[in-house]
Design a protein around this motif. Sequence first.
Motif, mmCIF file in Angstrom:
data_model
loop_
_atom_site.group_PDB
_atom_site.id
_atom_site.type_symbol
_atom_site.label_atom_id
_atom_site.label_comp_id
_atom_site.label_asym_id
_atom_site.label_seq_id
_atom_site.Cartn_x
_atom_site.Cartn_y
_atom_site.Cartn_z
ATOM 1 N N GLN A 293 -39.275 16.653 -17.267
ATOM 2 C CA GLN A 293 -40.031 17.211 -18.143
ATOM 3 C C GLN A 293 -39.568 17.055 -19.562
ATOM 4 O O GLN A 293 -38.344 17.017 -19.743
ATOM 5 C CB GLN A 293 -40.213 18.680 -18.167
ATOM 6 N N PHE A 294 -40.452 16.572 -20.429
ATOM 7 C CA PHE A 294 -40.125 16.371 -21.816
ATOM 8 C C PHE A 294 -40.747 17.209 -22.867
ATOM 9 O O PHE A 294 -41.646 17.680 -22.594
ATOM 10 C CB PHE A 294 -40.376 14.782 -21.979
ATOM 11 N N ASP A 295 -40.356 17.204 -24.078
ATOM 12 C CA ASP A 295 -40.799 17.968 -25.082
ATOM 13 C C ASP A 295 -40.827 17.093 -26.521
ATOM 14 O O ASP A 295 -39.939 17.277 -27.184
ATOM 15 C CB ASP A 295 -39.943 19.275 -25.264
ATOM 16 N N ARG B 180 -43.306 24.797 -24.306
ATOM 17 C CA ARG B 180 -43.517 24.836 -22.851
ATOM 18 C C ARG B 180 -44.814 24.925 -22.264
ATOM 19 O O ARG B 180 -45.671 25.912 -23.090
ATOM 20 C CB ARG B 180 -42.521 25.654 -22.205
ATOM 21 N N THR C 205 -36.309 21.098 -20.554
ATOM 22 C CA THR C 205 -36.754 19.870 -20.946
ATOM 23 C C THR C 205 -35.746 18.910 -21.251
ATOM 24 O O THR C 205 -34.646 19.125 -21.605
ATOM 25 C CB THR C 205 -37.835 19.933 -21.912
ATOM 26 N N SER D 104 -38.611 25.085 -28.875
ATOM 27 C CA SER D 104 -39.074 24.317 -27.631
ATOM 28 C C SER D 104 -40.413 24.668 -27.347
ATOM 29 O O SER D 104 -40.998 25.671 -27.870
ATOM 30 C CB SER D 104 -38.171 24.392 -26.557
#
Length: 271
Positions: free
Chosen positions: A94-96, A19, A77, A17
């Motif tokens: 929140q996106f990734d 961040r 996310t 991920s």
Amino acid sequence: MSDASAARAPLVWVVASHRELQNPAGHTQQYTVLDQGGQRTVLNMGLQPVCYPRVPPERLEGLLATVDGILLGGSDTNVHPRHFGEAPARGEFQFDEERDALAQPLIRMAVARGVPVLGFCRGSHDLNVAMGGSLHQWLREVPGMLQHHEEPDETLDEAYVERHFVTCTPGGALERITRMGRFPVSSLHSQGVKVLGQDLVAEAHSDDGLVEAFRWHDEGVFAWGFQFHPEWGWRWHPAYGRIMNAYVRACWKRMAERTGVQQLPLQPIVA
């Protein structure tokens, strides 16, 4: 057996991920992070976690050929809803998208080539969306839902405690794997399966009807998504241990097929 052979273990690609985190000086920086619970569990069960972040498309197939399993863990996310034809339902999401860009084609390629895939929590969302499914973006607004999320003031141990039960599809694959028809599970999510992706089969539901476990329709290919967290408590929770055990065995089988060498696990696999 040579020392090199004795040291060989299935390689599991833990999908990273991305961040923005605060460093000790109070500045925010971009970090690439790995799911700690998942990677520790596969390591403790005799597998070797590896990570290839931000893989360009032209390298994906070559790197996939070097591993024996894919692991997609949880994250704060969400999968961006544009991947299932929707706009974000809430401004604070929140996106990734870097994870999306890797996970979506990697999952499809892994399933097509028979590489074992295991996703839990956000990872199950990755799998469902990769196969054309959609998600409830905010379960707390869906009428009749149980509480599936943790509370802000809970400790980590409290957050991962069993929050509700799931019921397996009678006679289904999960019932056979766990040898249980119903068992309690953890629940730390605000999104969940809305429409299952193409060729995915539901294997367990919570009492409110939410899909809690699903798999690829061909049982000869290990590709499973779990809304709960079998990587937490696998040593003592019988269903969790048997789920992780099934994944571990699939990875050993894949390594034997990939290398042509039949090997015993480096340590006993839990029952």
